[in-house]
Design a protein around this motif. Structure first.
Motif, mmCIF file in Angstrom:
data_model
loop_
_atom_site.group_PDB
_atom_site.id
_atom_site.type_symbol
_atom_site.label_atom_id
_atom_site.label_comp_id
_atom_site.label_asym_id
_atom_site.label_seq_id
_atom_site.Cartn_x
_atom_site.Cartn_y
_atom_site.Cartn_z
ATOM 1 N N TYR A 104 -8.747 -5.930 -3.224
ATOM 2 C CA TYR A 104 -8.676 -5.827 -1.761
ATOM 3 C C TYR A 104 -8.247 -4.412 -1.350
ATOM 4 C CZ TYR A 104 -6.637 -6.270 2.887
ATOM 5 O OH TYR A 104 -6.295 -6.072 4.195
ATOM 6 N N PHE A 105 -7.197 -3.883 -1.982
ATOM 7 C CA PHE A 105 -6.724 -2.542 -1.616
ATOM 8 C C PHE A 105 -7.702 -1.461 -2.063
ATOM 9 C CE2 PHE A 105 -2.641 -4.710 -1.138
ATOM 10 C CZ PHE A 105 -2.144 -4.093 0.005
ATOM 11 N N THR A 106 -8.386 -1.682 -3.169
ATOM 12 C CA THR A 106 -9.410 -0.718 -3.584
ATOM 13 C C THR A 106 -10.533 -0.642 -2.563
ATOM 14 O OG1 THR A 106 -8.895 -1.157 -5.915
ATOM 15 C CG2 THR A 106 -11.006 -0.108 -5.435
ATOM 16 N N GLY A 107 -10.912 -1.809 -2.011
ATOM 17 C CA GLY A 107 -11.932 -1.813 -0.971
ATOM 18 C C GLY A 107 -11.491 -1.088 0.280
ATOM 19 N N LEU A 108 -10.231 -1.254 0.665
ATOM 20 C CA LEU A 108 -9.723 -0.520 1.827
ATOM 21 C C LEU A 108 -9.735 0.979 1.584
ATOM 22 C CD1 LEU A 108 -6.643 -2.700 2.922
ATOM 23 C CD2 LEU A 108 -8.886 -2.575 4.027
ATOM 24 N N HIS A 109 -9.372 1.374 0.366
ATOM 25 C CA HIS A 109 -9.348 2.799 0.047
ATOM 26 C C HIS A 109 -10.756 3.395 0.078
ATOM 27 C CE1 HIS A 109 -8.171 6.565 -1.700
ATOM 28 N NE2 HIS A 109 -8.866 6.353 -2.806
ATOM 29 N N ARG A 110 -11.730 2.671 -0.462
ATOM 30 C CA ARG A 110 -13.106 3.169 -0.448
ATOM 31 C C ARG A 110 -13.680 3.207 0.954
ATOM 32 N NH1 ARG A 110 -15.429 -0.201 -5.725
ATOM 33 N NH2 ARG A 110 -14.417 1.131 -7.329
ATOM 34 N N ALA A 111 -13.150 2.354 1.832
ATOM 35 C CA ALA A 111 -13.618 2.351 3.220
ATOM 36 C C ALA A 111 -13.020 3.485 4.043
ATOM 37 C CB ALA A 111 -13.285 1.008 3.866
ATOM 38 N N GLY A 112 -12.150 4.300 3.414
ATOM 39 C CA GLY A 112 -11.592 5.454 4.109
ATOM 40 C C GLY A 112 -10.216 5.240 4.708
ATOM 41 N N LYS A 113 -9.554 4.145 4.360
ATOM 42 C CA LYS A 113 -8.218 3.908 4.891
ATOM 43 C C LYS A 113 -7.246 4.912 4.279
ATOM 44 C CE LYS A 113 -7.517 1.075 7.232
ATOM 45 N NZ LYS A 113 -7.549 1.032 8.699
ATOM 46 N N PRO A 114 -6.434 5.598 5.088
ATOM 47 C CA PRO A 114 -5.501 6.597 4.549
ATOM 48 C C PRO A 114 -4.492 5.981 3.587
ATOM 49 C CG PRO A 114 -5.716 6.809 6.930
ATOM 50 C CD PRO A 114 -6.405 5.534 6.557
ATOM 51 N N ALA A 115 -4.027 6.795 2.661
ATOM 52 C CA ALA A 115 -3.076 6.307 1.662
ATOM 53 C C ALA A 115 -1.781 5.820 2.304
ATOM 54 C CB ALA A 115 -2.770 7.418 0.654
ATOM 55 N N ALA A 116 -1.339 6.504 3.372
ATOM 56 C CA ALA A 116 -0.102 6.074 4.039
ATOM 57 C C ALA A 116 -0.262 4.676 4.627
ATOM 58 C CB ALA A 116 0.266 7.076 5.133
ATOM 59 N N SER A 117 -1.436 4.366 5.175
ATOM 60 C CA SER A 117 -1.679 3.030 5.729
ATOM 61 C C SER A 117 -1.712 1.985 4.622
ATOM 62 C CB SER A 117 -2.997 3.017 6.505
ATOM 63 O OG SER A 117 -2.951 3.923 7.585
ATOM 64 N N LEU A 118 -2.307 2.334 3.476
ATOM 65 C CA LEU A 118 -2.344 1.392 2.355
ATOM 66 C C LEU A 118 -0.927 1.041 1.890
ATOM 67 C CD1 LEU A 118 -5.267 2.843 0.205
ATOM 68 C CD2 LEU A 118 -5.348 0.977 1.858
ATOM 69 N N HIS A 119 -0.050 2.024 1.830
ATOM 70 C CA HIS A 119 1.325 1.763 1.410
ATOM 71 C C HIS A 119 2.048 0.902 2.440
ATOM 72 C CE1 HIS A 119 1.972 4.303 -2.223
ATOM 73 N NE2 HIS A 119 0.898 4.922 -1.768
ATOM 74 N N GLN A 120 1.752 1.102 3.719
ATOM 75 C CA GLN A 120 2.387 0.288 4.744
ATOM 76 C C GLN A 120 1.909 -1.167 4.666
ATOM 77 O OE1 GLN A 120 4.829 1.173 6.723
ATOM 78 N NE2 GLN A 120 4.933 -0.851 7.655
ATOM 79 N N ILE A 121 0.617 -1.369 4.413
ATOM 80 C CA ILE A 121 0.081 -2.726 4.291
ATOM 81 C C ILE A 121 0.686 -3.424 3.080
ATOM 82 C CG2 ILE A 121 -2.025 -4.062 3.945
ATOM 83 C CD1 ILE A 121 -3.540 -1.813 5.393
ATOM 84 N N ARG A 122 0.756 -2.712 1.955
ATOM 85 C CA ARG A 122 1.354 -3.325 0.770
ATOM 86 C C ARG A 122 2.830 -3.635 0.988
ATOM 87 N NH1 ARG A 122 1.942 -0.501 -5.110
ATOM 88 N NH2 ARG A 122 3.286 0.856 -3.884
ATOM 89 N N LYS A 123 3.514 -2.810 1.739
ATOM 90 C CA LYS A 123 4.933 -3.051 2.020
ATOM 91 C C LYS A 123 5.127 -4.378 2.743
ATOM 92 C CE LYS A 123 8.906 -0.966 4.369
ATOM 93 N NZ LYS A 123 9.361 0.208 5.175
ATOM 94 N N VAL A 124 4.259 -4.651 3.721
ATOM 95 C CA VAL A 124 4.363 -5.911 4.462
ATOM 96 C C VAL A 124 4.002 -7.091 3.568
ATOM 97 C CG1 VAL A 124 3.479 -7.194 6.448
ATOM 98 C CG2 VAL A 124 3.918 -4.736 6.647
ATOM 99 N N LEU A 125 2.920 -6.963 2.783
ATOM 100 C CA LEU A 125 2.527 -8.040 1.878
ATOM 101 C C LEU A 125 3.615 -8.303 0.834
ATOM 102 C CD1 LEU A 125 0.437 -10.051 0.811
ATOM 103 C CD2 LEU A 125 -0.575 -8.172 -0.511
ATOM 104 N N SER A 126 4.219 -7.247 0.318
ATOM 105 C CA SER A 126 5.281 -7.407 -0.664
ATOM 106 C C SER A 126 6.487 -8.118 -0.065
ATOM 107 C CB SER A 126 5.693 -6.036 -1.215
ATOM 108 O OG SER A 126 6.736 -6.154 -2.159
ATOM 109 N N ALA A 127 6.823 -7.808 1.192
ATOM 110 C CA ALA A 127 7.941 -8.491 1.848
ATOM 111 C C ALA A 127 7.647 -9.976 2.009
ATOM 112 C CB ALA A 127 8.214 -7.844 3.199
ATOM 113 N N ALA A 128 6.388 -10.317 2.344
ATOM 114 C CA ALA A 128 6.023 -11.724 2.502
ATOM 115 C C ALA A 128 6.094 -12.459 1.163
ATOM 116 C CB ALA A 128 4.621 -11.831 3.097
ATOM 117 N N LEU A 129 5.601 -11.845 0.098
ATOM 118 C CA LEU A 129 5.621 -12.499 -1.210
ATOM 119 C C LEU A 129 7.037 -12.565 -1.790
ATOM 120 C CD1 LEU A 129 2.370 -11.064 -2.837
ATOM 121 C CD2 LEU A 129 2.717 -13.250 -1.677
#
Length: 471
Positions: A122-147
């Protein structure tokens, strides 16, 4: 005769469709026992799954009472954890990330079956779609908090978000001003209605919400203390007084003369505004009122404070920075004045001194000052109050000043007759270690004086011996 199965041992039987099903009563996270079924294409497969289930129950690991989908669980997490234990703005950011990214990308997956590979794809797809690295880290931060909350609720047994690889990124260094830039800004902003706020922002390094949340009861003129107790933020369309960002943000600052003058100006201005507004004034007229208000007594909007700040910068040709850059300016100015990091941390209200280090920026003047000290320590030394070259060959020829006279003779005696750092007389390293440990700096002056006196005595002995034995 077949053996009768004990209670809780479970059972395995073949279904009409040919598959084998095993059933067992296990404890759930809700606190009650529930019958759980496992399936396999053969008896051995079903037996293996049932054995794992019994082992888990025997170890006291409860089974989730519900097979959550990711989107259902995220709603449950937002309602029962984020909304209760987080500040309003943090909860709003988490809701936004869940709505825009996590639900559309992972919402259809089962929580119990969420794997590292699924999240990584999922995150690899976001990265290939042009999502900035800072946004990817923010998304993972929220997902990690939920898990992480799911692990605490014993719904899953590992946080797969922490195992995902993301492209690295370095946060851009915040723009800040020098002390001269800050002084120039205050000079040109003196006629602005929000000038007292700018004074406190630069003097104490306050956050925008903290300076806008100051109350008159927080200004103690008798004890000369300015107390930071709350902040003002716009939440769900309303201006509210909320708690500070961290526990260490609650702090007391000394009420300095410059702050007193600015607050006196603000009191006079607010008094005129209250009289002009009359019954339309929104304040209570008590010490619980905010220090900085609009003409009608309402809290100052963060965007209005920033607009005034940016307008002053553009009108007077100042290098534009963010309003939060004034906080970085304060920390960097303290660093240039050799204020201890622990004191800067307490003044800014940081919970960790590492965070304070982010606010302390290094400029060319700081580097030059540090390297000049290195140059003096390596290439120069002080002996008996006179400066002499440590290694004159490295410096330009017009700066070479060879050591002469008594200093040169003292160096000769120390290096060849008494033994020195070159260890020409001895190789015992214990003779070169200090018996005083970390307190050696306290004896530097005494040691230097004793060394000079020793050299003087030796030179005197040589002179007397030469005079006695001379023909």
């Amino acid at each position: 005769m077949t053996r009768r199965k004990a209670n809780g041992e479970g059972s395995i039987y073949q279904r009409k469709d040919g598959r084998w099903e095993g059933q067992l009563y296990v404890m759930t996270t809700a606190g009650y026992r529930k019958r759980k079924s496992v399936f396999g294409k053969s008896f051995a497969e079903a037996h293996e799954k049932l054995t794992k289930l019994k082992t888990q129950d025997f170890r006291g690991i409860p089974l989730p009472d519900k097979d959550w989908r990711i989107d259902e669980y995220l709603d449950y997490w937002l309602e029962n954890a984020v909304e209760i234990f987080n500040r309003p703005l943090t909860a709003r950011r988490h809701r936004s990330v869940v709505r825009l990214y996590l639900k559309p990308g992972l919402g259809n997956h089962r929580l119990s079956q969420l794997s590292v590979r699924t999240v990584q794809d999922y995150f690899t797809g976001l990265h290939r779609a042009g999502k900035p690295a800072a946004s990817l880290h923010q998304i993972r931060k929220v997902l990690s908090a939920a898990l992480t909350y799911a692990v605490r609720q014993e719904l899953v047994f590992r946080n797969v978000a922490r195992l995902v690889l993301l492209p690295s990124y370095a946060a851009a260094e915040a723009e800040h001003w020098t002390a001269d830039d800050a002084r120039r800004f205050l000079d040109v902003a003196r006629t602005d209605p929000l000038y007292p706020m700018f004074v406190l922002l630069l003097l104490y390094g306050l956050r925008s919400g903290e300076v806008r949340g100051l109350r008159w009861c927080d200004v103690d003129t008798e004890a000369d203390v300015l107390r930071i107790r709350q902040q003002v933020q716009r939440i769900d369309g309303q201006m509210r007084s909320v708690e500070l960002k961290t526990r260490t943000s609650r702090r007391d600052e000394p009420l300095l003369p410059a702050a007193k003058v600015a607050l006196d100006q603000q009191l006079e201005k607010q008094t005129r505004d209250r009289q002009a507004a009359g019954e339309a004034w929104c304040g209570t007229g008590t010490s619980a009122d905010l220090v900085f208000t609009t003409r009608s007594g309402r809290p100052v909007e963060a965007r209005n404070l920033f607009r005034s700040f940016r307008r002053i910068c553009l009108d007077d040709d100042l290098r534009p920075i963010k309003l939060h850059g004034l906080r970085h300016t304060n920390a960097t100015t303290q660093k240039s004045l050799n204020v201890h990091d622990r004191d800067i941390q307490a003044i800014l209200g940081h919970g960790d001194v590492k965070t304070t280090g982010i606010y302390e920026h290094v400029d060319m003047a700081s580097k030059r000052n540090a390297l000049e000290k290195v140059e003096q320590r390596i290439f120069w030394r002080t002996l008996d109050g006179n400066r002499c070259r440590q290694n004159a060959d490295i410096l330009p020829s017009n700066q070479k000043t060879p050591a002469r006279g008594w200093s040169f003779l003292a160096d000769f005696i120390r290096g060849h007759n008494l033994g020195g750092s070159s260890q020409t007389r001895t190789g015992d390293t214990r003779l070169f270690s200090s018996p005083f440990g970390n307190n050696v700096n306290r004896f530097t002056a005494v040691t230097a004086l004793a060394r000079v006196r020793s050299y003087t005595w030796l030179i005197g002995c040589v002179a007397v011996d030469a005079a006695v034995n001379s023909p």
